[in-house]
Design a protein around this motif. Structure first.
Motif, PDB file in Angstrom:
ATOM      1  N   VAL A 136       1.238   5.442   0.921  1.00  0.00           N
ATOM      2  CA  VAL A 136       0.697   6.446   1.837  1.00  0.00           C
ATOM      3  C   VAL A 136       1.009   7.838   1.278  1.00  0.00           C
ATOM      4  O   VAL A 136       1.896   7.998   0.446  1.00  0.00           O
ATOM      5  CB  VAL A 136       1.265   6.293   3.261  1.00  0.00           C
ATOM      6  N   GLU A 178      -5.049  -1.384   7.366  1.00  0.00           N
ATOM      7  CA  GLU A 178      -5.984  -1.664   6.275  1.00  0.00           C
ATOM      8  C   GLU A 178      -5.466  -2.779   5.376  1.00  0.00           C
ATOM      9  O   GLU A 178      -6.207  -3.690   4.998  1.00  0.00           O
ATOM     10  CB  GLU A 178      -6.236  -0.397   5.450  1.00  0.00           C
ATOM     11  N   ILE A 209       0.856  -1.181   0.000  1.00  0.00           N
ATOM     12  CA  ILE A 209       0.000   0.000   0.000  1.00  0.00           C
ATOM     13  C   ILE A 209       0.891   1.231   0.000  1.00  0.00           C
ATOM     14  O   ILE A 209       1.995   1.196   0.557  1.00  0.00           O
ATOM     15  CB  ILE A 209      -0.955  -0.004   1.220  1.00  0.00           C
ATOM     16  N   ALA A 256      -2.655   2.774   7.345  1.00  0.00           N
ATOM     17  CA  ALA A 256      -2.551   2.122   6.035  1.00  0.00           C
ATOM     18  C   ALA A 256      -2.123   0.664   6.182  1.00  0.00           C
ATOM     19  O   ALA A 256      -2.666  -0.221   5.514  1.00  0.00           O
ATOM     20  CB  ALA A 256      -1.562   2.876   5.149  1.00  0.00           C
TER      21      ALA A 256
END
Length: 124
Positions: A11, A25, A9, A22
């Motif tokens: 950010v 998640e 992911i 993040a």
């Protein structure tokens, strides 16, 4: 059999709150997408790019019930020129009977570009 479950992911900024949120998640989607129980996890490696140093992203795993004793290690990604910036990557080593092809890898945000070839990605 131990299988690798991967994800990443990106950010928007280098702050503790953003990095932990993040990572939480990403890990949540890896857990849900692969029906992972903490007792199935041998270890978790989490890496960040050089531009993320506000917090150890492994703190996110403390938010999940039962994950207290799962071994987690944070590390740096290689600083390859022109590589994706502001990125957290996760590699879980999970005991499972699921085949390689059935593993759900998760790439979120700008990290979707890392593995567009994986047809079972839960990317948003």
């Amino acid at each position: 059999m131990i299988r690798g479950v991967r994800g990443a992911i990106t950010v928007d900024c280098n702050t503790e709150e953003v990095i932990v949120s993040a990572t939480e998640e990403l890990v949540k989607q890896l857990i849900e997408g692969n029906n992972i129980l903490p007792e199935q996890v041998a270890s978790v490696f989490i890496s960040t790019t050089d531009d993320l140093d506000a917090v150890f992203p492994a703190r996110a795993l403390r938010k999940f019930a039962g994950w207290t004793y799962v071994p987690v290690m944070c590390m740096r990604e290689l600083p390859v020129p022109n590589s994706l910036e502001m990125c957290v990557r996760v590699m879980m080593h999970v005991n499972t009977a699921v085949t390689q092809e059935e593993i759900v890898h998760v790439y979120l945000g700008g990290a979707k570009v890392l593995r567009p070839d994986l047809g079972n990605t839960l990317a948003k």
